[in-house]
Write a protein that holds these residues in place. Structure first.
Motif, PDB file in Angstrom:
ATOM      1  N   THR A 271      69.695  17.387  14.249  1.00  0.00           N
ATOM      2  CA  THR A 271      70.220  16.324  15.099  1.00  0.00           C
ATOM      3  C   THR A 271      70.925  16.921  16.311  1.00  0.00           C
ATOM      4  N   LEU A 272      70.743  16.285  17.463  1.00  0.00           N
ATOM      5  CA  LEU A 272      71.394  16.762  18.673  1.00  0.00           C
ATOM      6  C   LEU A 272      72.824  16.238  18.793  1.00  0.00           C
ATOM      7  N   LEU A 273      73.050  14.976  18.429  1.00  0.00           N
ATOM      8  CA  LEU A 273      74.371  14.360  18.546  1.00  0.00           C
ATOM      9  C   LEU A 273      74.872  13.931  17.173  1.00  0.00           C
ATOM     10  N   VAL A 274      76.165  14.100  16.948  1.00  0.00           N
ATOM     11  CA  VAL A 274      76.807  13.644  15.713  1.00  0.00           C
ATOM     12  C   VAL A 274      78.105  12.938  16.088  1.00  0.00           C
ATOM     13  N   PRO A 275      78.591  12.022  15.244  1.00  0.00           N
ATOM     14  CA  PRO A 275      79.851  11.340  15.561  1.00  0.00           C
ATOM     15  C   PRO A 275      81.015  12.326  15.636  1.00  0.00           C
TER      16      PRO A 275
ATOM     17  N   ASN B  70      75.684  18.929  18.640  1.00  0.00           N
ATOM     18  CA  ASN B  70      75.511  19.932  17.588  1.00  0.00           C
ATOM     19  C   ASN B  70      75.187  21.248  18.285  1.00  0.00           C
ATOM     20  N   PHE B  71      76.179  22.117  18.417  1.00  0.00           N
ATOM     21  CA  PHE B  71      75.996  23.345  19.169  1.00  0.00           C
ATOM     22  C   PHE B  71      75.136  24.359  18.423  1.00  0.00           C
ATOM     23  N   GLY B  72      74.740  24.033  17.200  1.00  0.00           N
ATOM     24  CA  GLY B  72      73.791  24.868  16.486  1.00  0.00           C
ATOM     25  C   GLY B  72      72.349  24.511  16.797  1.00  0.00           C
ATOM     26  N   ASN B  73      72.139  23.427  17.538  1.00  0.00           N
ATOM     27  CA  ASN B  73      70.799  22.991  17.929  1.00  0.00           C
ATOM     28  C   ASN B  73      70.460  23.594  19.291  1.00  0.00           C
TER      29      ASN B  73
ATOM     30  N   ALA C  27      72.058  23.618  24.111  1.00  0.00           N
ATOM     31  CA  ALA C  27      72.187  24.570  25.221  1.00  0.00           C
ATOM     32  C   ALA C  27      71.302  24.155  26.382  1.00  0.00           C
ATOM     33  N   MET C  28      70.109  23.646  26.085  1.00  0.00           N
ATOM     34  CA  MET C  28      69.211  23.183  27.136  1.00  0.00           C
ATOM     35  C   MET C  28      69.813  21.980  27.874  1.00  0.00           C
ATOM     36  N   LEU C  29      70.433  21.072  27.116  1.00  0.00           N
ATOM     37  CA  LEU C  29      71.044  19.896  27.743  1.00  0.00           C
ATOM     38  C   LEU C  29      72.202  20.305  28.646  1.00  0.00           C
ATOM     39  N   LEU C  30      73.055  21.203  28.153  1.00  0.00           N
ATOM     40  CA  LEU C  30      74.182  21.659  28.957  1.00  0.00           C
ATOM     41  C   LEU C  30      73.708  22.382  30.206  1.00  0.00           C
ATOM     42  N   ALA C  31      72.634  23.176  30.070  1.00  0.00           N
ATOM     43  CA  ALA C  31      72.083  23.867  31.240  1.00  0.00           C
ATOM     44  C   ALA C  31      71.531  22.858  32.245  1.00  0.00           C
ATOM     45  N   GLY C  32      70.891  21.795  31.742  1.00  0.00           N
ATOM     46  CA  GLY C  32      70.365  20.770  32.631  1.00  0.00           C
ATOM     47  C   GLY C  32      71.473  20.020  33.364  1.00  0.00           C
TER      48      GLY C  32
END
Length: 360
Positions: free
Chosen positions: A319-323, A333-336, A340-345
């Protein structure tokens, strides 16, 4: 009193009020990001750390206010708003980590999970019968962006040859640029980028993993669906208000208007949207009691995946997002690897928007 002082004071008050309220509006089974069984939610350690946390937060508010006075005395008004808020947020999380550490220590020393039946509950209908995405709430942002384009195209021939592309804290233009399509419509690119980003986040929320209480799985799953919808609507409403602020700023630029209240054109709609979103989400941030019986299960002790109670790192969870455990909404979820791709974008988008504003 200048606009910068007013905005800094309002935002500081908002952040301070949220920090003080969070222990009351977050789930009692994750006090300060620590997973605890329901029977230990009222443990003396939790109550004591909540009281100490609020005392520290109040002292932090005074400290941040003092920083504001020092910054203003040094006449660096452009730094007043961001620095004062950053100082308060930094102190806020320091208070949080101290409380988190103490409760984790008490939990380990007391063996709070000993002999308890731990379980995981899953809403299987999230894939087969997902809640509807509130696409209608996207309409205001699209209408405002389209209106900005139409007004810009209509008034482009009569715009001044030199445009004020940025205003300082006192509303005085501090950066000028020659009129061009890129310069005149730079804030339209901001509207498009921000709207696309917030829509993407809202869509990701609908694919996030719910944190369902195994003791009351039906009621918990029902609440999660409602909270997802509210969060998506809040994000889309925020997008509309940001776009409205960009429209107002564009009108100032296109007409060559110079006024001391220019920063309010951008900040007030955004602040209003943030305030409404916080109130709505805070009122609905906890599951409501109902008549559902208790299954006898308790949440799995998953503290090992939460660093400091704030950062979720689990490479086995796709999962990318968790509550969030402490706060409102969701976290990555920084283990996904996609995080990192989303933050880079996002960083690339911000860099592009800044480049457009400076070089336009």
């Amino acid at each position: 009193m200048t606009v910068a002082i007013v905005l800094s004071s309002v935002l500081l008050a908002l952040v301070l009020a949220l920090a003080l309220m969070l222990p009351s509006i977050n789930s009692p089974t994750v006090p300060f990001g620590v997973r605890v069984p329901a029977q230990h939610a009222g443990d003396p350690t939790v109550i004591r750390q909540t009281r100490i946390y609020r005392r520290r937060i109040l002292l932090s508010g005074f400290a941040a206010g003092g920083i504001c006075v020092v910054i203003y005395a040094m006449t660096a008004e452009t730094l007043l708003l961001p620095l004062s808020v950053l100082v308060l947020v930094g102190l806020w999380y320091g208070c949080f980590f101290l409380a988190n550490h103490e409760i984790r220590a008490a939990k380990a020393a007391g063996g709070w999970y000993k002999d308890l039946h731990q379980g995981i509950a899953v809403d299987t209908e999230l894939r087969t019968n997902p809640p509807r995405f509130p696409w209608l709430w996207l309409a205001p942002a699209l209408i405002i962006t389209l209106a900005t384009v139409v007004i810009g195209l209509t008034s482009y021939p009569t715009m001044p040859g030199i445009l004020a592309v940025h205003h300082g804290a006192k509303g005085v233009p501090d950066r000028l640029a020659a009129k061009s399509i890129g310069t005149a419509f730079s804030l339209v690119f901001v509207q498009i980028g921000v709207t696309a980003l917030l829509v993407g986040i809202a869509a990701a929320i609908f694919r996030s993993r719910p944190d369902i209480d195994p003791a009351h799985p039906v009621a918990s799953a029902r609440w999660h669906r409602q909270y997802m919808s509210l969060s998506a609507k809040a994000l889309l409403g925020l997008a509309a208000m940001i776009d409205l602020g960009m429209l107002g700023s564009s009108l100032l630029m296109w007409t060559g208007t110079v006024t001391s209240w220019a920063p309010l054109v951008v900040v007030l709609p955004i602040l209003a949207a943030v305030l409404v979103a916080i109130v709505v989400l805070a009122r609905n941030n906890r599951e409501r009691d109902d008549a559902e019986g208790n299954t006898g299960l308790t949440h799995r002790d998953d503290d090992k995946y939460w660093r400091g109670g704030l950062f979720y790192i689990n490479r086995e969870d796709h999962t990318l997002l968790v509550p969030r455990r402490f706060g409102l909404g969701w976290t990555l979820n920084f283990g996904n690897p996609r995080a990192a791709m989303l933050l880079a974008g996002v960083a690339a988008l911000l860099g592009l928007l800044i480049t457009l504003r400076f070089d336009g």
